[in-house]
Scaffold this motif. Structure first.
Motif, mmCIF file in Angstrom:
data_model
loop_
_atom_site.group_PDB
_atom_site.id
_atom_site.type_symbol
_atom_site.label_atom_id
_atom_site.label_comp_id
_atom_site.label_asym_id
_atom_site.label_seq_id
_atom_site.Cartn_x
_atom_site.Cartn_y
_atom_site.Cartn_z
ATOM 1 N N ASP A 37 0.844 -1.197 0.000
ATOM 2 C CA ASP A 37 0.000 0.000 0.000
ATOM 3 C C ASP A 37 0.881 1.249 0.000
ATOM 4 N N MET A 175 -12.366 0.872 -9.508
ATOM 5 C CA MET A 175 -13.324 0.298 -8.562
ATOM 6 C C MET A 175 -14.733 0.464 -9.106
ATOM 7 N N TRP A 246 -9.097 -3.276 8.943
ATOM 8 C CA TRP A 246 -9.492 -2.869 7.584
ATOM 9 C C TRP A 246 -10.997 -2.620 7.456
ATOM 10 N N PHE A 255 -15.424 6.909 1.374
ATOM 11 C CA PHE A 255 -15.063 7.217 -0.016
ATOM 12 C C PHE A 255 -15.812 8.439 -0.523
HETATM 13 C C1 LIG Z 1 -12.321 -0.555 -0.767
HETATM 14 C C2 LIG Z 1 -10.844 -0.524 -0.404
HETATM 15 C C3 LIG Z 1 -10.047 0.407 -1.229
HETATM 16 C C4 LIG Z 1 -8.572 0.301 -0.950
HETATM 17 C C5 LIG Z 1 -8.242 0.895 0.340
HETATM 18 C C6 LIG Z 1 -6.779 1.010 0.624
HETATM 19 O O1 LIG Z 1 -6.229 2.085 0.525
HETATM 20 C C7 LIG Z 1 -6.072 -0.172 1.124
HETATM 21 C C8 LIG Z 1 -4.652 -0.070 1.303
#
Ligand SMILES: CCCCCC(=O)CC
Ligand SMILES: C[C@H](OP(=O)(O)OC[C@@H](O)[C@@H](O)[C@@H](O)CN1c2cc(O)ccc2Cc2c1[nH]c(=O)[nH]c2=O)C(=O)N[C@@H](CCC(=O)N[C@@H](CCC(=O)O)C(=O)O)C(=O)O
Length: 330
Positions: A37, A175, A246, A255
């Motif tokens: 990440d 996404m 998470w 978001f």
């Molecule tokens: C729905 C998850 C999107 C990704 C989130 C993220 O930044 C994970 C490292």
């Protein structure tokens, strides 16, 4: 296309040296790739980390021998200048040919707002990502200095003296429907996050393929990579709770609104119920559970898995893949 199994070594969840040690272990167990990440603020506050991904990649490429390593994902549009992103990945790919990739996407408020104050709309960030990818490709490929005046970025006789030995593959994150189409059109491969397999199969992947065809590419040669977290423990409830770090990613408001304070994200994460966690992530008590889950997404069209290990016993969560990898590659 052969299925690839990747290990997502989270710098938000683990100290950088621990994530490196996990990656070395994952390589020895048989994982094909390591994904990291690229964050400024993390998705949780308590006990979190947030090391710089590119610095970590250099050390981890040197500590491993075989695995492909990429970010998952880098937002090349606001806190980073795309020319500097191009320079970084050219450097790594020259040092480790064949082993380095970059994934790109339109960003998250928690990584851009704290250090720039800027947060354009989704369509504008998608547009910026497309232009950023063009800047990166021009710098990687051009044998002459590049002058470019785009809508967002400018190059004035810019020349990359350190070039990648071979092409840096770009995994483009989509996404939503539009994001997936852009991924096909402008990326080399799709990167996405776990969603309902029917949505992946009937919406995300067809949009990606349509975008690829629009650009004259053959989508059957392009990977469909997906990030998903998993937790394995003999105690099922403990395995679910392992994924708490998470849970913020499961809250749509994270978001939609400009949320960038990790303490605020954690407040939302802590009220996510067990049902939501187990319906969206892979919760397992043994190797068979993980095999079944991976096959569900493989049947939906995913070809490259980026598996984020949030198991209570992290090493056990890696070692179990000695049994999982051969079964899901069949
Ligand atoms: C729905 C998850 C999107 C990704 C989130 C993220 O930044 C994970 C490292
Ligand atoms: C928000 C969606 O946009 P999309 O372009 O499809 O995807 C965005 C993501 O790629 C980025 O946020 C990405 O940076 C997240 N990310 C990440 C992504 C991934 O696939 C794997 C791993 C990671 C880890 C990671 C990420 N980011 C980082 O900075 N660092 C990381 O390590 C989307 O839904 N797009 C829709 C359109 C949505 C839209 O326009 N909405 C409107 C409102 C509409 C309404 O309310 O009616 C709006 O918000 O204005 C689409 O169709 O594309």
């Amino acid at each position: 296309m052969k299925t690839k199994i990747g290990y997502f070594a989270s710098l938000e969840q683990y100290k950088p040296m621990d994530a490196l040690t996990q990656s070395v272990r994952a390589e020895s167990v048989g994982f094909d790739s390591i994904w990291v990440d690229d964050h400024f603020h993390p998705w949780y506050h308590t006990g979190a980390q947030s090391a710089q991904a590119w610095a970590w990649m250099g050390a981890t490429l040197q500590a491993t021998k075989r695995v492909f390593i990429s970010t998952c994902i880098t937002c090349p549009i606001i806190r980073y200048n795309p020319a500097v992103v191009a320079q970084t990945f050219a450097t790594l790919r020259q040092m480790y040919p064949g082993r380095v990739g970059v994934a790109v996407g339109a960003g998250e408020a928690m990584n851009e707002v704290p250090v720039t104050g800027q947060w354009p709309s989704v369509p504008e960030r998608q547009d910026m990502t497309v232009e950023a990818v063009q800047v990166m490709q021009k710098l990687w490929e051009s044998k002459e200095p590049v002058t470019f005046k785009g809508k967002y970025y400018t190059l004035d006789k810019a020349f990359l003296y350190t070039k990648p030995i071979d092409k840096v593959p770009i995994y483009f994150s989509g996404m939503g429907q539009k994001g997936a189409r852009l991924a096909g059109k402008y990326g080399d491969h799709l990167m996405t996050v776990a969603a309902d397999p029917a949505t992946l199969k009937n919406v995300t992947i067809p949009q990606f393929e349509a975008g690829a065809r629009e650009a004259g590419k053959d989508p059957s040669k392009m990977e469909r990579a997906m990030l998903i977290w998993y937790s394995v423990d003999p105690d099922y409830e403990k395995a679910i709770e392992g994924l708490r770090f998470w849970a913020g990613c499961l809250v749509p408001a994270m978001f939609k609104y400009k949320v960038y304070d990790s303490k605020e994200v954690e407040l939302h994460a802590n009220i996510v119920g067990h049902d939501m966690i187990k319906n969206n992530y892979m919760v397992a008590t043994n190797a068979e559970d993980l095999i079944k889950e991976i096959k569900r997404f493989k049947n939906a069209g995913i070809t490259h898995f980026c598996l984020g290990n949030s198991s209570p016993n992290v090493n056990a969560g890696i070692d179990i893949f000695k049994d999982v990898i051969p079964a899901v590659k069949e």
